[in-house]
Every structure is written in C-alpha cells, then in structure tokens.
Design a protein around this motif. Sequence first.
Motif, mmCIF file in Angstrom:
data_model
loop_
_atom_site.group_PDB
_atom_site.id
_atom_site.type_symbol
_atom_site.label_atom_id
_atom_site.label_comp_id
_atom_site.label_asym_id
_atom_site.label_seq_id
_atom_site.Cartn_x
_atom_site.Cartn_y
_atom_site.Cartn_z
ATOM 1 N N LEU A 117 0.867 -1.160 0.000
ATOM 2 C CA LEU A 117 0.000 0.000 0.000
ATOM 3 C C LEU A 117 0.915 1.224 0.000
ATOM 4 C CD1 LEU A 117 -1.907 -1.474 2.972
ATOM 5 C CD2 LEU A 117 -3.139 -0.954 0.888
ATOM 6 N N SER A 118 0.534 2.270 -0.746
ATOM 7 C CA SER A 118 1.372 3.460 -0.846
ATOM 8 C C SER A 118 0.597 4.691 -0.397
ATOM 9 C CB SER A 118 1.854 3.657 -2.285
ATOM 10 O OG SER A 118 2.653 2.580 -2.692
ATOM 11 N N VAL A 119 1.271 5.560 0.375
ATOM 12 C CA VAL A 119 0.685 6.820 0.814
ATOM 13 C C VAL A 119 1.108 7.904 -0.163
ATOM 14 C CG1 VAL A 119 0.557 8.504 2.688
ATOM 15 C CG2 VAL A 119 0.799 6.066 3.216
ATOM 16 N N PRO A 120 0.175 8.727 -0.655
ATOM 17 C CA PRO A 120 0.543 9.795 -1.595
ATOM 18 C C PRO A 120 1.598 10.726 -1.009
ATOM 19 C CG PRO A 120 -1.841 9.542 -1.504
ATOM 20 C CD PRO A 120 -1.278 8.681 -0.412
ATOM 21 N N GLU A 121 2.441 11.255 -1.890
ATOM 22 C CA GLU A 121 3.549 12.101 -1.466
ATOM 23 C C GLU A 121 3.048 13.291 -0.653
ATOM 24 O OE1 GLU A 121 7.180 14.687 -3.513
ATOM 25 O OE2 GLU A 121 5.966 13.305 -4.706
ATOM 26 N N GLY A 122 3.636 13.474 0.523
ATOM 27 C CA GLY A 122 3.315 14.613 1.367
ATOM 28 C C GLY A 122 2.045 14.475 2.181
ATOM 29 N N SER A 123 1.321 13.367 2.049
ATOM 30 C CA SER A 123 0.056 13.198 2.772
ATOM 31 C C SER A 123 0.306 13.032 4.266
ATOM 32 C CB SER A 123 -0.682 11.968 2.241
ATOM 33 O OG SER A 123 -1.787 11.657 3.063
ATOM 34 N N MET A 124 -0.577 13.637 5.068
ATOM 35 C CA MET A 124 -0.517 13.494 6.515
ATOM 36 C C MET A 124 -1.723 12.710 7.027
ATOM 37 S SD MET A 124 2.325 14.871 7.429
ATOM 38 C CE MET A 124 2.139 15.041 9.215
ATOM 39 N N GLU A 125 -2.390 11.972 6.140
ATOM 40 C CA GLU A 125 -3.528 11.155 6.562
ATOM 41 C C GLU A 125 -3.051 10.008 7.443
ATOM 42 O OE1 GLU A 125 -7.048 10.358 3.854
ATOM 43 O OE2 GLU A 125 -5.458 10.721 2.394
ATOM 44 N N ASP A 126 -3.897 9.626 8.387
ATOM 45 C CA ASP A 126 -3.577 8.512 9.289
ATOM 46 C C ASP A 126 -3.987 7.208 8.617
ATOM 47 O OD1 ASP A 126 -2.820 7.021 11.418
ATOM 48 O OD2 ASP A 126 -4.373 7.731 12.791
ATOM 49 N N ILE A 127 -3.226 6.819 7.576
ATOM 50 C CA ILE A 127 -3.578 5.632 6.790
ATOM 51 C C ILE A 127 -2.333 4.790 6.525
ATOM 52 C CG2 ILE A 127 -5.559 6.680 5.626
ATOM 53 C CD1 ILE A 127 -3.732 7.215 3.210
ATOM 54 N N LEU A 128 -2.579 3.506 6.180
ATOM 55 C CA LEU A 128 -1.491 2.667 5.688
ATOM 56 C C LEU A 128 -1.186 3.003 4.238
ATOM 57 C CD1 LEU A 128 -2.340 -0.892 7.077
ATOM 58 C CD2 LEU A 128 -0.482 0.603 7.786
ATOM 59 N N GLY A 129 -2.205 3.412 3.474
ATOM 60 C CA GLY A 129 -1.998 3.791 2.092
ATOM 61 C C GLY A 129 -3.131 3.331 1.194
ATOM 62 N N PHE A 130 -2.905 3.454 -0.108
ATOM 63 C CA PHE A 130 -3.848 3.019 -1.131
ATOM 64 C C PHE A 130 -3.311 1.752 -1.790
ATOM 65 C CE2 PHE A 130 -4.810 7.447 -0.582
ATOM 66 C CZ PHE A 130 -6.170 7.574 -0.839
ATOM 67 N N PRO A 131 -4.164 0.731 -1.992
ATOM 68 C CA PRO A 131 -3.700 -0.501 -2.637
ATOM 69 C C PRO A 131 -3.276 -0.251 -4.081
ATOM 70 C CG PRO A 131 -5.811 -0.842 -1.535
ATOM 71 C CD PRO A 131 -5.566 0.630 -1.552
ATOM 72 N N LYS A 132 -2.067 -0.702 -4.422
ATOM 73 C CA LYS A 132 -1.561 -0.569 -5.795
ATOM 74 C C LYS A 132 -0.812 -1.841 -6.159
ATOM 75 C CE LYS A 132 -1.110 4.471 -5.742
ATOM 76 N NZ LYS A 132 -0.174 5.616 -5.907
ATOM 77 N N PRO A 133 -1.361 -2.633 -7.109
ATOM 78 C CA PRO A 133 -2.668 -2.479 -7.767
ATOM 79 C C PRO A 133 -3.793 -3.027 -6.898
ATOM 80 C CG PRO A 133 -1.530 -4.375 -8.663
ATOM 81 C CD PRO A 133 -0.578 -3.746 -7.690
ATOM 82 N N LYS A 134 -5.007 -2.564 -7.161
ATOM 83 C CA LYS A 134 -6.152 -2.935 -6.340
ATOM 84 C C LYS A 134 -6.416 -4.441 -6.350
ATOM 85 C CE LYS A 134 -8.649 1.441 -6.968
ATOM 86 N NZ LYS A 134 -9.896 2.060 -7.494
ATOM 87 N N GLU A 135 -6.179 -5.085 -7.507
ATOM 88 C CA GLU A 135 -6.521 -6.508 -7.625
ATOM 89 C C GLU A 135 -5.664 -7.403 -6.740
ATOM 90 O OE1 GLU A 135 -4.040 -5.433 -11.356
ATOM 91 O OE2 GLU A 135 -5.665 -4.548 -10.179
ATOM 92 N N ASN A 136 -4.591 -6.858 -6.159
ATOM 93 C CA ASN A 136 -3.727 -7.664 -5.294
ATOM 94 C C ASN A 136 -4.170 -7.656 -3.835
ATOM 95 O OD1 ASN A 136 -2.158 -8.376 -7.427
ATOM 96 N ND2 ASN A 136 -0.349 -7.208 -6.827
ATOM 97 N N PHE A 137 -5.311 -7.034 -3.542
ATOM 98 C CA PHE A 137 -5.752 -6.913 -2.154
ATOM 99 C C PHE A 137 -7.196 -7.369 -2.003
ATOM 100 C CE2 PHE A 137 -2.192 -4.121 -2.562
ATOM 101 C CZ PHE A 137 -1.540 -4.172 -1.340
#
Length: 636
Positions: free
Chosen positions: A383-403
């Motif tokens: 999972l990747s967090v967008p550059e500079g984001s301060m959200e309290d997240i692990l990230g966005f699935p990339k690619p989605k089909e792998n999750f």
Amino acid sequence: MNEDRLKQINKRLEDGSINEQSIYSYLIEKVSWNPELLLRTAIIDCTRKYTYKQMFAEWERYARVFSALDITEENASRVGIAGTISAEPLFAFYGLNMTGASVSMLSYPDFLPHGQWKTMVEKEKITDLILSDIMISPEMWPEIEAVKDEMGVRNIILLHSKLGGPCVGPAELTYNEVNYHRLKRTPGTVFMEDLLKSYPLNPIKYGTGNPDHLAIITHTSGTTKGTRKPLPYTEKSVNITSSNFGMGFHVMGGDTKGIEQYRLIPSFDFSSYLCMCGVVNSTFAVADCIVLTFFGFMHPKFVRAVDYYKINVLFTSGFMVDNWIRQPDLKSNAFSSLRIFSCGGSYLPVDKLKKYYKFLRKHGYYGNIERGYGMSETGGAQLSVPEGSMEDILGFPKPKENFRFKDVDDNKFYTVDDGVRTGVMYIASDSLCMNVLDGEELFKYTVIDGRNFLCSNDLVRVNENGSVSYAGRADRFFVNNDGVHFDAGIVETAISRFKGVEMSAIVPVLDKRIHDTVPVLYIVPEKNCRNAAGMVRKALMHAFIEEDLIKKSVLPTQFILVDDIPCNANGKIDIYRITRERLKGDAYDIVPVRDGDKLIDIETKHDPKAISITAGTLPEGMEGRSAFNLYELFNG
C-alpha cells in the motif's frame, strides 16, 4: 547498438520475459548493455570501491571456487551465508547463483550465544556454510566442526571481514585483526582468500537458469519463541521484485539535482528480504550504488554513515528513527544529502510522523517522508501513501486486484471498490515466496478468485476514498474457554495513537488469585509527559468510550508505566522477552464504571505493592470463574 539493446531490454521488461532467468544474469543484462554503466561504482565498502565491471568479475572468481568444490545445483547444494554487511558475502551469493546453488541467508545475531544457527542448518537442510570471521572465534571452532560432522555439512568457508569507515572504532578494528590471525592459525579453518588463489582458472559449472528454481531463502525477524521463519524465493520472484522495485526510488526522487546515481545504504542485514532483494538487488538492477556498513543499524554509529558517505536514499523504520532521536551528538546536517527518506514496513501514527518531520528538518532533510506498507512474503507488494500526505492511513492498494478484505461481520472477501468496511487484509503478487520448503508447509495461502493470497493478519478499515487505515493485529489475542478474544493488537494500536504514548504492548501475565492469565497493558510515556497515569486514563477513555470502536470485553485489567519495551531485530515488540523479563514499573488497576451494561467511565487506581500484576478488577468474561485453562498468543 546500445540504443537497440536498451529497446530490447525495455521490451523484455514490458512482456516479463526478462524475469525468466537466473538473478545474476538478469542483473548483468540490465547493466552491461551500456559500457558507461559498467564503469559506475556498484559498491562502496568502507574505503574500498568496486565498479560494476569489477563486481561482475568478483562474482566469476567466487563461482570458480564453488565449481571446484562442487557447490553447485547439480550437487543439490544449499549454502548458508552468515556474513557481515560487506562486499564478500554478496560476491559469495551471486557466485553461488551462477553455479545454481540455492542460498539461505542467515543473520549475525543467529551466531550470538544461544543463537538459532544450528537449528536453521538442520531444518533448512544446509549442505555448506560461508561465515564472516568476525562472527566466530577460535574457541567456537571445535563446536562448529562438531556440528559440521553431526549434520553432514560438506564445506565451511570463512570470509575475512575488512572493517573500516565511520561506524567502527579502534577497539573493533584491533579485535577483528587479532581474531583473524588467530583463526588463520586454527587447524581446519579455510579462508576464501586462499581458495581464490588456488582456483583462479577453474571452469564455472553454471546452473540451469530455471526461473522456478529455488534461489534464496531469507528470514523474518523472529517469532515469540525466538526462531526465524524461512521465506523461500525462486529466481523469477526475485527478478520480478527488482523489475517492480528498482525504479521506485527514481520515481519518488524526481529530479536528481545533479546526482549521477543514487547511493543507498542497507539498514538491515542480508537475511532480510527488504535488504537483500528490495535494496541490494534492486539497486544493482538500475546501476545505482550501495554503501555497506558492517552491522547496519545494529551498530550505534550507523547513522553517522549517512552524512559521511552522502547517502541519497534511506529505507528505515520508526524503531530506528526513535533511536536516532535519542542520540544527543547527531550532527545538524546528518541527513542533508538525502533525497528520499522512506519509513515503512509498519503502521506509523500521524503524531509520530509529525515528530519525525521535526527531527529530520532539524538535521538537514527537507523532503517528504515516504510511507508504504507491504510484506516480505509477497515480494514487497504494498500500500502506498501519496507524497506529502498526513492522513492517518497505511496507504492506497496498488494495484487494487492484489488486495482482498475479509469482512469481520460476514467473513466474505471484498475488494477496496466494494465500499467501507472493517476486515482482515489479504495480499497477492506475482513475486510471492514459496510456502513449501523440502516438502514441509511453512504457512498457508488462501485461494481467492483463483489466486493465492496471503493473510497479513492486519485488521484494517477500508475508507470512502479507497485508502486503508490500520486497526490492529488480528493474530494477537488471548482466548478463554468461552471463546472470548482479548484483542491485544487492536488495543495496542488504539492506545499508541494517543498523544503522549511512545510505545505500548499488551501481554499475558499470571494473576495468582485466579491461577491464570490476564491482559496487562505496558506503556512507555513520552519523556515530556508530566502526568503519565492521567494521560493513559484519557487514552483508554478515548479508545473505549469516545471513539467506541473497540469491544468493551478487551479492556485490559491493569497498565504498568515502564521506561522501555524490548523489541526484536526489526523493531517489532518482543512479547517473548516482556513475559520472560517481567518489566518493572508503577502499576495501576483499570476499573470500568458502568450504567447498567453501558461503559460510562474508566477509573484507575495506583497499586504501590504491584510491579508486575496483582490486579484488582478482572476482564469481562472472567468474573466468577476460576480462570482460563488455556490461552494462546500468536506472532508477537
């Protein structure tokens, strides 16, 4: 001609055919198309430098020795390499890859007193050993030879450790040289430097190059019982990781600002998949440079090497950053050479993220903190967090089909596009490691939509924007006879998010009144926290009443304020050591206040007599019972 070769390589990258070969040949193909790349520096090892041309030549020299000793695929060889973070163990790995021998990368701590190396040699059916000399002494040699005879190890080859640079001191240098000369005089020892002189022209017995051949076994940092789980990878899976990962930091770094090639420094040792394949192999695949410092982050002076060698890319963890923050003598420009600072591998709360930014700015780094989350078993799929984001997240699935996400309510599998839910995360990739070694199943895959997925044991929340937030570990719990789960991982995550908490851990501790185990919360407060007990009470109130996201049945029975919580080599909380060492500190009973069945308040009472556990209030599900007869703690 070079442009034509480059076009061919890019085409093979696109269709995936470049991955269908041995690791060494993949790397040579990626670099040798351009004579200028061959003259780039591949390795800086203390004061020594190797160009790509020189490094490839070293691989061949080592392969000639291994061929002469019949350490080959044809002879079904599996070699355990336990080396310092230096050039020679890498030359040995790639030389063995040429001969088709499979390699098990062992860790330096495995050779410390009570280490795991003998068990690993037996379980992983290791036929030969290659050891850095600084890891052993002449006094250990008889024991090593006895293990060799008992387990049928064919060859034991020693690599001389050539220490130097800013991360070692005069005492280490002196010990290393004295130990080396003593070992040279010890009967039965064999050094690679002598073998290289004996077999300079021996023909190389190349392996088959089968992409499905087992190439390397890396290892996890450990379990609660102190053992390391083997992770076997094929030639193809390692090459896929290099293809996917190698250009990653170039994309993140953007404009190199005059940098001809990036310099990376491995934090972990070569037994880690992130280090050996995600950093070293992927660096070679894009003709960048790695800088080797013998003991990595385990050495207290490791961070000094970042400024000394002008490192551009640093992959690290929160555990390491926390240690660096405590170092008072760090230079103000310690991180000024960095272009990419990646802090991943585990959940990083926003409060800590802000703390790390403040620390890095103070020491010369003004870029972003790159965050991502993945698993070694999946070859780094993340999972990747967008550059500079301060959200309290692990990230966005990339690619989605792998999750996939197994819903906690209906136990069905969903994708991130199926909407908001809480569930356990499962990950797939084309670079999954093998789950069977020598006929023994190491762990299970779950088949979903016709593909193998690995359960991450992370409880997560899928958000409206498609991001994934961390809720805790799904495999950290205690179970009573009625099947009530006391979710340690989920509570730890909720409490650790609260401002003022440096670290937290829940462990099973024996309550002598009921002759059984209850969950106890250990807390390391931040140093500037004036009222730690009050802060913990507020954290409990926030997690269990205000947010109301955690079942009330998992409320701990007691919390203990401690100065530190032990971690294993990769910075994960070491539950085994906590329960064994019984950390001492001020203990507070946790007393729930209810209005009928509703939890409306949480009181805490200091118990001056208790430093480990004599708790006053039992967890829900245990009142009026004699005790648990059985509990289980998984994957601490």
